[in-house]
Design a protein around this motif. Structure first.
Motif, PDB file in Angstrom:
ATOM      1  N   UNK A 321       0.779  -1.229   0.000  1.00 41.02           N
ATOM      2  CA  UNK A 321       0.000   0.000   0.000  1.00 41.02           C
ATOM      3  C   UNK A 321       0.813   1.283   0.000  1.00 41.02           C
ATOM      4  N   UNK A 322       0.117   2.330  -0.469  1.00 33.29           N
ATOM      5  CA  UNK A 322       0.581   3.706  -0.320  1.00 33.29           C
ATOM      6  C   UNK A 322      -0.511   4.462   0.436  1.00 33.29           C
ATOM      7  N   UNK A 516       6.476   1.981  -5.104  1.00 31.35           N
ATOM      8  CA  UNK A 516       7.232   1.011  -4.296  1.00 31.35           C
ATOM      9  C   UNK A 516       8.601   0.756  -4.922  1.00 31.35           C
ATOM     10  N   UNK A 517       9.398   1.803  -5.175  1.00 32.44           N
ATOM     11  CA  UNK A 517      10.666   1.619  -5.898  1.00 32.44           C
ATOM     12  C   UNK A 517      11.660   0.707  -5.172  1.00 32.44           C
ATOM     13  N   UNK A 518      11.719   0.767  -3.853  1.00 30.40           N
ATOM     14  CA  UNK A 518      12.673  -0.057  -3.114  1.00 30.40           C
ATOM     15  C   UNK A 518      12.357  -1.543  -3.245  1.00 30.40           C
ATOM     16  N   UNK A 519      11.077  -1.873  -3.179  1.00 33.68           N
ATOM     17  CA  UNK A 519      10.679  -3.275  -3.315  1.00 33.68           C
ATOM     18  C   UNK A 519      11.039  -3.801  -4.702  1.00 33.68           C
ATOM     19  N   UNK A 520      10.813  -2.987  -5.720  1.00 32.84           N
ATOM     20  CA  UNK A 520      11.108  -3.414  -7.086  1.00 32.84           C
ATOM     21  C   UNK A 520      12.605  -3.508  -7.339  1.00 32.84           C
ATOM     22  N   UNK A 521      13.362  -2.665  -6.690  1.00 38.15           N
ATOM     23  CA  UNK A 521      14.818  -2.710  -6.847  1.00 38.15           C
ATOM     24  C   UNK A 521      15.362  -4.069  -6.443  1.00 38.15           C
ATOM     25  N   UNK A 522      14.773  -4.652  -5.403  1.00 34.69           N
ATOM     26  CA  UNK A 522      15.239  -5.938  -4.894  1.00 34.69           C
ATOM     27  C   UNK A 522      14.587  -7.132  -5.592  1.00 34.69           C
TER      28      UNK A 522
END
Length: 614
Positions: A321-322, A516-522
C-alpha cells in the motif's frame, strides 16, 4: 465521452494511481473546509474526531470517483493529443457536483457541467429525499427478528456481521472460532440484508451451520419467505442522541456546502443511534467487521465507542500500500495483519490506527473432505500425464469503458494472460494447469479464451474451479509446482500460496513500481514482473528445468509476509477475542481490557507482534 481503457501515466502506471491521488486530495480539501463549519464541530465534540474525519473523507472519495476518473482521462488526452483544450473539462451532472466549487483539485482547469430537464428533476428528487431523512424521528424503534428470544443481559456477546459465510473450508466469517475456546453462547451472528444472507450460501445452509456451532442469530430485516427462521420480533428504543440532534437543528445552514454538511450530519446521527440500539440491546461489547468498503463500519465503530465496546478487523487484501490505497477502509480499534510487510503497509494508509497485531495467515482450517477433494484433483491431472502443475490466479477485469470503475485488469490483457498459459499447457503434454478464477463468471465472460480453454480441459490436464468464490488458493498451491497471478494489486491469493513453499510470480499489470521503488529494486524480474513477455520467457526456462533459483523464490522475504508460517493466525485471533470477552465479563472497561489483552498477546507471541499507536 472519456474512457480509461489501458491508458497510462508518463511513468508507465495505469491511470488508477492518478485517480486515487486526486480523490485523496479532494477528500482532504473537503475536510479542511468542513472544519470551520458548526455542524462538524458539534459532531467532533460528541464523537471520535478521527472517525468523523474518516467518514467524510470516505464519503467524498466514493462519491467523486467519476469526476476524478474524468479528470485523469482528460489530462491523459491533453498530454497525448493537440486536439484537447487543457483548460476546459466537461463533467456530467451528479448528485453532489455542487461541492466541486470547494474541492476540485486542479486550479488551472475550468470545469463545466451541462444540465438538462432530467438532471434538474433528478437533483430536486434527491433534495426531497434528503429533506425527508432529516425529519426522521431519532426515537423510532429498532426492530430485530429471531428464531427465539435471545435477549439476555447476563451474556456479554461478540457479534459478527454475516458476510463471507460460515463454511470453514472457505474464507469464512468464523475463521477465528476453531481452538479459540470461545463459548458459542457468547457469539451472535447478524444478518444485515437479504443480499448478504444469500451471498455465499443458501440461507438454510447458513442457519444450519449457526445451529451446528451453537451461535445465536438475529436479523435486522424481515420478509415473509424467511418466516420459518425469523419469527419473533423485538423492539428496542435506547436513543441517547437527542441533545446532538437538537444542537444540529438549532443552526441554520448558510450555503450549499453547509446544507450538505447539515443533512449528512443528521443522517449520521440517525445511523449511529441505530447501531447504538443494536449493540446496547444485545449487550455486545466486541464486534468483528468483515466489510471494508462503504461507510457503515465507521458508523458501527462510533456506536461501539459509546457502548465502551470495541471492534476487530483483519487483513483481507494483502496491503501492498501507499497513502491513497485502501482509503478509509478500516476504522477498527484492533486490526490484525499477517506480518511486518503488511503492518508497514497499513501504517502508510489513511486508516484509523490504534492497535495493530501480527497474527500470521488466518485461514488454516482444512476439513478432511476438502483435503481429499484437492488430492483427487492432483491425481486426475497426473493420471493424464501432468508431471508439473501450474496454478493460475486471476482477478476482475473489464474494458475500462466506465469511469466509475478503475480497479480492474484491462480485458484484452487478461485474455492474453490466459491464452498464453493455455497454449503452453496444450503444447506441453507433461504440464497440468489449475485455474482458480476470482469469479467464475469473469472467466466465462472472456469470449476469446473459451475455445482454448475447452481444448485445454479436453486434454485432461486442465482443471477449472467451478465455484471458486471464497475457496482458499493455498489449498490448490499445496498440489502445485508453481503459481502465476495477476490483478490490480499484489495478489493476496499469491501471497497465501507461496506460504506453502511453492514458487510463484506476480504479473504487475498496473505497474506499482513508482510507489514502491525499493521493493522493485530488490525483487523485479524475480518474483514481480511488469514486462509480461519477460515473465513468460523466465517461466518457460524454469519449467524446462534450467537453473534459475531466484525465479519465483520468496524465501528472502517470506518471514516478513508471515513471521509464524504455521497457518494458525485464526487461532491467535480467536484466543485474543476470547481473552477480551473474559476481560469484559470481569468488569474491565475498554481501556483496561485492551491493555491486558495486548500484554497477553505480546507475552505469548512477542512484543514485536504488537504495534501501538498513540
Amino acid at each position: 465521452m472519456y474512457e480509461l481503457r489501458d491508458k497510462r501515466s508518463k511513468n508507465g502506471a495505469v491511470l488508477r494511481l492518478e485517480i486515487m491521488h486526486a480523490l485523496t486530495e479532494m477528500a482532504e480539501l473537503f475536510l479542511n473546509h468542513a472544519k470551520s463549519i458548526p455542524f462538524y464541530k458539534i459532531l467532533t465534540n460528541h464523537y471520535d474526531k478521527d472517525k468523523i474525519d474518516l467518514y467524510f473523507k470516505k464519503f467524498i472519495f466514493n462519491e467523486f470517483i467519476y469526476v476524478s476518473s474524468t479528470l485523469a482521462a482528460h489530462k491523459w488526452h491533453v498530454s497525448n493529443s493537440s486536439k484537447f483544450n487543457n483548460n476546459i473539462l466537461n463533467i456530467s451532472p451528479s448528485r453532489y457536483d455542487y461541492l466541486l466549487k470547494y474541492i476540485f483539485p486542479e486550479k488551472e482547469i475550468e470545469w463545466i457541467i451541462k444540465r438538462n430537464i432530467k438532471d434538474y428533476l433528478y437533483s430536486f428528487i434527491n433534495w426531497i429525499k434528503d429533506f425527508i431523512k432529516t425529519k426522521l424521528d431519532l426515537n423510532t424503534n429498532s426492530k430485530y427478528y429471531y428464531s427465539n428470544q435471545i435477549h439476555d443481559d447476563s451474556d456479554i456477546l461478540f457479534s459478527i456481521q454475516y458476510s463471507e459465510g460460515l463454511d470453514l473450508d472457505k474464507r469464512s466469517d468464523i475463521f477465528w472460532f476453531p481452538n479459540s475456546e470461545i463459548q458459542p453462547k457468547n457469539v451472535i451472528v447478524y444478518f444485515e440484508s437479504e443480499g448478504l444472507l444469500n451471498s455465499k450460501e443458501n440461507y438454510n445452509q447458513a442457519i444450519a451451520r449457526i445451529k451446528k456451532y451453537g451461535f445465536k442469530y438475529v436479523s435486522l430485516f424481515y420478509k415473509k419467505k424467511y418466516k420459518d427462521i425469523f419469527k419473533e420480533k423485538y423492539r428496542s428504543n435506547k436513543s441517547f442522541n437527542n441533545k446532538i440532534f437538537s444542537e444540529l437543528k438549532s443552526i441554520k445552514p448558510k450555503n450549499m456546502f453547509e446544507k450538505f454538511l447539515y443533512i449528512q450530519s443528521i443522517q449520521m446521527v440517525n445511523k449511529i443511534n441505530k447501531w447504538y440500539n443494536f449493540f446496547k440491546t444485545h449487550n455486545i461489547k466486541l464486534h468483528y467487521e468483515p466489510t471494508e468498503a462503504g461507510l457503515d463500519h465507521i458508523i458501527k465503530n462510533i456506536a461501539l465507542d459509546l457502548c465502551d465496546g470495541l471492534s476487530i478487523a483483519r487483513e483481507r487484501t494483502f496491503m501492498f500500500a501507499s497513502y491513497f490505497d485502501y482509503y478509509a477502509h478500516f476504522s477498527s480499534h484492533v486490526h490484525f495483519t499477517w506480518g511486518r510487510m503488511t503492518s508497514e503497509g497499513y501504517k502508510q494508509t489513511n486508516n484509523i490506527k490504534k492497535v495493530v497485531l501480527m497474527s500470521g495467515y488466518p485461514y488454516g482450517y482444512h476439513s478432511n473432505d476438502q483435503v481429499n477433494k484437492i488430492k483427487e484433483i492432483k491425481q486426475k491431472l497426473e493420471s493424464n500425464g501432468a508431471k508439473k502443475i501450474i496454478l493460475l490466479l486471476d482477478d476482475s477485469h473489464d474494458f475500462g469503458t466506465s469511469l466509475y470503475r478503475f480497479s480492474r485488469v484491462y480485458t484484452p490483457v487478461m485474455v492474453n494472460f490466459y491464452n498464453t498459459f493455455l497454449n503452453f499447457v496444450i503444447a506441453n503434454h507433461n504440464i497440468g494447469l489449475i485455474i482458480k478464477p476470482k469469479k467464475y463468471k469473469d472467466l466465462k465472460n472472456l469470449q476469446n479464451v473459451q475455445k482454448l480453454l475447452k481444448k485445454a480441459i479436453n486434454t485432461g490436464r486442465c482443471y477449472v474451479s467451478p465455484n471458486p468464490l471464497g475457496l482458499k488458493p493455498i489449498d490448490f498451491s499445496r498440489i502445485s509446482d508453481f503459481v502465476v497471478a495477476t490483478g490490480p494489486n499484489l495478489s493476496g491469493s499469491l501471497m497465501e500460496s507461496v506460504l506453502t513453499g511453492t514458487k510463484g510470480v506476480y504479473y504487475d499489470y498496473p505497474n506499482r513500481k513508482p510507489i514502491k521503488p525499493d521493493f522493485y529494486k530488490e525483487n523485479e524480474n524475480k518474483i514481480i514482473f511488469i514486462d509480461f513477455d519477460k515473465l513468460v520467457l523466465e517461466f518457460k526456462e524454469f519449467i524446462n528445468s534450467k537453473d534459475n533459483s531466484s525465479f519465483g523464490d520468496w524465501d528472502a522475504i517470506i518471514k516478513d509476509i508471515d513471521p509464524f508460517m504455521d497457518e494458525k493466525g485464526g487461532e491467535r485471533i480467536g484466543r485474543y477475542i476470547n481473552y477480551m470477552l473474559q476481560g469484559y465479563k470481569m468488569g474491565l472497561n475498554r481501556k483496561e481490557n485492551l491493555e491486558k489483552a495486548n500484554n497477553y498477546y505480546a507475552k505469548i507471541w512477542g512484543r514485536d507482534k504488537v504495534i501501538l499507536y498513540a
